[in-house]
Scaffold this active site. Structure first.
Site, PDB file in Angstrom:
ATOM      1  N   SER A   1       2.624   0.948  -2.847  1.00  0.00           N
ATOM      2  CA  SER A   1       3.751   1.348  -3.682  1.00  0.00           C
ATOM      3  C   SER A   1       5.013   0.685  -3.151  1.00  0.00           C
ATOM      4  O   SER A   1       4.977  -0.032  -2.155  1.00  0.00           O
ATOM      5  CB  SER A   1       3.909   2.871  -3.642  1.00  0.00           C
ATOM      6  OG  SER A   1       4.390   3.230  -2.357  1.00  0.00           O
ATOM      7  N   LYS A   2       6.104   0.982  -3.809  1.00  0.00           N
ATOM      8  CA  LYS A   2       7.389   0.409  -3.392  1.00  0.00           C
ATOM      9  C   LYS A   2       7.725   0.723  -1.952  1.00  0.00           C
ATOM     10  O   LYS A   2       8.348  -0.061  -1.253  1.00  0.00           O
ATOM     11  CB  LYS A   2       8.506   0.977  -4.262  1.00  0.00           C
ATOM     12  CG  LYS A   2       8.609   0.260  -5.575  1.00  0.00           C
ATOM     13  CD  LYS A   2       9.956   0.520  -6.194  1.00  0.00           C
ATOM     14  CE  LYS A   2      10.030  -0.189  -7.529  1.00  0.00           C
ATOM     15  NZ  LYS A   2      10.909   0.415  -8.450  1.00  0.00           N
ATOM     16  N   ARG A   3       7.302   1.889  -1.556  1.00  0.00           N
ATOM     17  CA  ARG A   3       7.529   2.351  -0.199  1.00  0.00           C
ATOM     18  C   ARG A   3       7.034   1.331   0.832  1.00  0.00           C
ATOM     19  O   ARG A   3       7.555   1.217   1.921  1.00  0.00           O
ATOM     20  CB  ARG A   3       6.790   3.676  -0.037  1.00  0.00           C
ATOM     21  CG  ARG A   3       7.232   4.581   1.036  1.00  0.00           C
ATOM     22  CD  ARG A   3       6.758   6.005   0.729  1.00  0.00           C
ATOM     23  NE  ARG A   3       5.380   6.051   0.234  1.00  0.00           N
ATOM     24  CZ  ARG A   3       4.303   6.022   1.008  1.00  0.00           C
ATOM     25  NH1 ARG A   3       4.418   5.957   2.303  1.00  0.00           N
ATOM     26  NH2 ARG A   3       3.098   6.072   0.479  1.00  0.00           N
TER      27      ARG A   3
END
Ligand code: GLU
Length: 465
Positions: free
Chosen positions: A238-240
């Site tokens: 994910s973006k994380r």
């Protein structure tokens, strides 16, 4: 001839996973001397957007994943889908289903209560009931009721599904629009796709699709379902984890060569080789070299590759990409040195092209303030005299090149009995506004003769007062 495609749904920006699928499809086509098709799967009109389409095209171009055909748009092919649905109905391979929502819900609830997997019970499959022309219906595909549907996936190996577990899926909704799995098959058939390379989230669609190929009398392509990408902590990417859109990587200052090399290694390996030129990738890429297991995203490796390519690619290639960043910083490119000259001095000093662009504002814009810390440290008593002497030396020098400048300034330092820092640093502050820059001769050359002299004069005024 091998023909592959990349078929993104434009419901969001092109991210790492999609870009890797695009790269693998493109590489395989190029490896085989085949063709690569770009198809935009925009039938979900509510979720598809023009900005997402634009970003996909832009990303593909930036990564230089050139397509030979397309972009095709599914929304422009509705007549063709309708024609195929008519044909399937005529041939008795699909049927109209008039079941109401209430009835379907009841069937579903009953199946669930019995612990069965909910599926359409085939009520309308052989029904002879008469219906008025304005009664709404969907069209369902007559899935075989027996036997297995099997395929040999290039990554996952042999996969089998029992037909009895698949249902008569909807190929046309009650509003007349065709459904996703249906369009994919018609397109891949019409476009002559021989190898379908895609994410393994599509494995479960494949048996349905294969049955439809059979019903259409179409050759079934080879399937290659690539395992997903995980974050470095093993959870879904994910973006994380730093997985953002392809264009965000551009904005952050990565080279397309670095990102492509990085994407390749997310699933492809060749011994323990890490660096692959474009030609090498094309030569070495085969579907059986794709890893079966999920790959993990690793930002530090991407950073490492970026640093490598910044230093080793031809300077004009890096310079072209740098120019994009310089423009984004709002610089007037006619005011500064050629980007390749900046690359020559800064590739070793910065980690990304964004950082490089931000560091060289002084090459494009004049400034009227100086970095305070640098001034405190270096502008001492006598520094203005150094600047005056340096001005005279530089002005007189017949060759304005880095080696000649360095030599002349070293001689000046020696004659004034000063360390080189006491000459170089005040000059740097005068030329760049800060105490850090490439070698002093190189810095002077980047700034240019006239502008160097006028900046030194301005600093003499400023600090002499
Ligand atoms: N449009 C699908 C997606 O973006 C890909 C379909 C396919 O490759 O068959 O996930």
């Amino acid at each position: 001839m091998v023909k592959t495609r990349f078929a993104p749904s434009p419901t969001g920006f092109l991210h790492v996973g999609g870009a890797r699928t695009a790269l693998f499809s493109w590489l395989y086509a190029r490896h085989c001397g085949g063709q690569f098709v770009l198809r935009i799967e925009d039938t979900d009109r509510e979720r598809s957007t023009q900005p997402a389409i634009d970003a996909i095209l832009e990303s593909m171009q930036w990564l230089e994943l050139t397509w030979d055909e397309g972009p095709y748009y599914q929304t422009k092919r509705f007549d063709r889908y309708r024609e195929v649905i008519e044909q399937l109905l005529r041939e008795g391979k699909a049927y109209k289903c008039y079941c109401s929502k209430e009835r379907l819900e009841k069937v579903r609830a009953l199946q669930m209560a019995k612990g069965e997997i909910p599926r359409y019970d085939g009520h309308c499959r052989d029904s002879q009931e008469e219906h008025s022309p304005d009664e709404p219906y969907v069209v369902r595909f007559k899935n075989p009721t027996e036997g297995v549907v099997a395929f040999d996936d290039m990554v996952k190996g042999h996969i089998e599904f029992q037909n009895a577990q698949l249902d008569d899926w909807i190929i046309q909704r009650s509003d007349g629009t065709p459904t996703y799995n249906f369009c994919v098959v018609v397109d891949d058939y019409d476009m002559g796709i021989t190898h379908v390379i895609r994410g393994d989230d599509h494995v479960n669609n494949t048996p349905k699709q294969i049955n439809l190929y059979h019903a259409l009398g179409a050759p079934v392509p080879v399937f290659c379902h690539v395992a997903m990408i995980l974050g470095d902590d093993g959870t879904k990417l994910s973006k994380r984890h730093g997985a953002v859109s392809v264009m965000q990587y551009r904005e952050d200052g990565y080279l397309p060569e670095a990102l492509v090399n990085y994407l390749l290694r997310l699933g492809f390996s060749h011994g323990d080789q890490e660096i692959f030129s474009r030609e090498e990738m094309i030569e070495l890429f085969t579907l059986d070299a794709i890893s079966r297991s999920a790959s993990s995203f690793n930002t530090s490796k991407l950073d490492w590759l970026n640093a490598y390519y910044m230093k080793t690619l031809p300077r004009d290639v890096v310079g072209r990409e740098l120019a994009w960043h310089l423009e984004r910083e709002g610089y007037d490119l006619t005011k500064g040195p050629g980007p390749e000259l900046i690359v020559a001095q800064y590739a070793e000093r910065t980690h990304t092209l964004k950082e490089m662009a931000q560091k060289v504002r002084y090459l494009f814009e004049d400034f009227d303030s100086y970095d305070e810390k640098g001034v405190r440290k270096w502008m001492k008593e006598g520094s203005v005299d150094v600047l005056k002497a340096a001005y005279a030396v530089i002005e007189k020098l017949p060759d304005f090149n880095a080696a000649a400048l360095d030599k002349a300034l070293e001689e000046l330092a020696a004659s004034m009995e000063l360390g080189m820092g006491k000459v170089g640093q005040p000059l740097r502050i005068a030329l760049t506004g800060t105490a850090t820059s490439p070698g002093i001769g190189d810095t002077l050359v980047l700034v240019g003769r006239e502008r160097s002299l006028s900046r030194i004069a301005a600093a003499i005024d400023h600090f002499g007062a």
